[in-house]
Design a protein around this motif. Structure first.
Motif, mmCIF file in Angstrom:
data_model
loop_
_atom_site.group_PDB
_atom_site.id
_atom_site.type_symbol
_atom_site.label_atom_id
_atom_site.label_comp_id
_atom_site.label_asym_id
_atom_site.label_seq_id
_atom_site.Cartn_x
_atom_site.Cartn_y
_atom_site.Cartn_z
ATOM 1 N N UNK A 140 12.893 8.546 -4.014
ATOM 2 C CA UNK A 140 12.505 7.152 -4.273
ATOM 3 C C UNK A 140 11.758 6.579 -3.076
ATOM 4 N N UNK A 141 12.294 6.762 -1.874
ATOM 5 C CA UNK A 141 11.659 6.208 -0.679
ATOM 6 C C UNK A 141 10.301 6.871 -0.443
ATOM 7 N N UNK A 142 10.207 8.170 -0.690
ATOM 8 C CA UNK A 142 8.918 8.865 -0.550
ATOM 9 C C UNK A 142 7.889 8.294 -1.515
ATOM 10 N N UNK A 202 2.201 1.011 -4.424
ATOM 11 C CA UNK A 202 3.340 0.542 -3.624
ATOM 12 C C UNK A 202 2.960 0.421 -2.148
ATOM 13 N N UNK A 203 2.738 1.548 -1.508
ATOM 14 C CA UNK A 203 2.328 1.591 -0.102
ATOM 15 C C UNK A 203 3.297 0.844 0.824
ATOM 16 N N UNK A 204 4.588 1.081 0.609
ATOM 17 C CA UNK A 204 5.603 0.492 1.494
ATOM 18 C C UNK A 204 5.721 1.382 2.729
ATOM 19 N N UNK A 205 4.828 1.149 3.660
ATOM 20 C CA UNK A 205 4.706 2.027 4.819
ATOM 21 C C UNK A 205 5.613 1.641 5.984
ATOM 22 N N UNK A 260 15.408 -1.949 3.238
ATOM 23 C CA UNK A 260 14.400 -2.999 3.143
ATOM 24 C C UNK A 260 13.054 -2.441 3.585
ATOM 25 N N UNK A 261 12.071 -2.499 2.697
ATOM 26 C CA UNK A 261 10.748 -1.943 2.966
ATOM 27 C C UNK A 261 9.689 -3.029 2.853
ATOM 28 N N UNK A 262 8.607 -2.849 3.602
ATOM 29 C CA UNK A 262 7.496 -3.804 3.616
ATOM 30 C C UNK A 262 6.190 -3.070 3.356
ATOM 31 N N UNK A 310 10.852 8.131 7.433
ATOM 32 C CA UNK A 310 10.673 7.105 8.463
ATOM 33 C C UNK A 310 11.528 7.505 9.671
ATOM 34 N N UNK A 311 10.931 7.990 10.750
ATOM 35 C CA UNK A 311 11.726 8.375 11.925
ATOM 36 C C UNK A 311 12.600 7.243 12.472
#
Length: 201
Positions: free
Chosen positions: A42-44, A52-55, A77-79, A106-107
């Motif tokens: 999901x996060x990927x 989406x592009x929640x980088x 929480x993603x932005x 996300x490191x």
């Protein structure tokens, strides 16, 4: 704004039918409920999908519901700075089943997951270094669980005889166990109060 979030939520849910269990819009933000074993996928998807592009990962935190069989919610929480959107992803977890780590995506998730482990005891599989980050070495328990005592289990003090810091079981003096519940300005006599009661000529 709400319509855009509804469209985004529908796109994510239709693209990941086996992973997304629910969605809602509250307080101007989209919240997705996902399966814990699918969180990596999901996060990927949320990071890489062009709609989406929640980088940016803003935060990972825990919530404790001790009455539930799966007592924890792990909240991501993603932005997306490209689209000016935020999304919240929740997964339910118990005390024994690890949630897949997203450090590979996300490191910066490294320390967030360590904090969730330290404060709640939430386990993350495939984490490169899952150990406590805020509490002391040898700390027992998880301070943000709702069944953790407010006083803790041990107290720390410096012992002059042993010339080192020692841990002892918490002992509360009786003065801290009984309260008179009076206002600090009532029932108390302070030096100088007698002058206020004297009549002026």
């Amino acid at each position: 704004m709400t319509q855009g979030l509804e469209d985004l939520g529908a796109h994510i849910a239709s693209s990941m039918t086996n992973a997304i269990e629910g969605q809602e819009i509250a307080f101007g933000e989209l919240t997705l409920t996902a399966r814990a074993d699918q969180i990596y996928a999901v996060i990927t998807f949320l990071r890489d999908d062009p709609r989406c592009r929640f980088t940016t990962l803003i935060d990972i935190c825990g919530v404790d519901y001790p009455q539930r069989a799966k007592r924890f919610d792990v909240v991501y929480h993603l932005l997306s700075m490209h689209l000016n959107h935020r999304v919240r992803v929740k997964v339910a977890a118990d005390e024994n089943t690890p949630v897949p780590s997203i450090v590979g995506i996300y490191p910066c998730a490294d320390w967030f997951e360590r904090e969730a482990f330290d404060m709640y005891g939430i386990l993350f599989s495939n984490h490169p270094d899952l150990r406590r980050i805020l509490t002391d070495y040898g700390f027992q328990g998880f301070p943000l669980r709702k069944d953790f005592p407010m006083t803790g289990h041990v107290e720390v003090r410096y012992d002059a005889e042993q010339q080192r810091v020692i841990y002892e079981p918490v002992k509360l003096a009786q003065a801290f166990r009984s309260f008179d519940f009076l206002s600090p300005w009532e029932g108390m006599t302070l030096p100088g109060d007698e002058k206020a009661s004297e009549q002026k000529p």
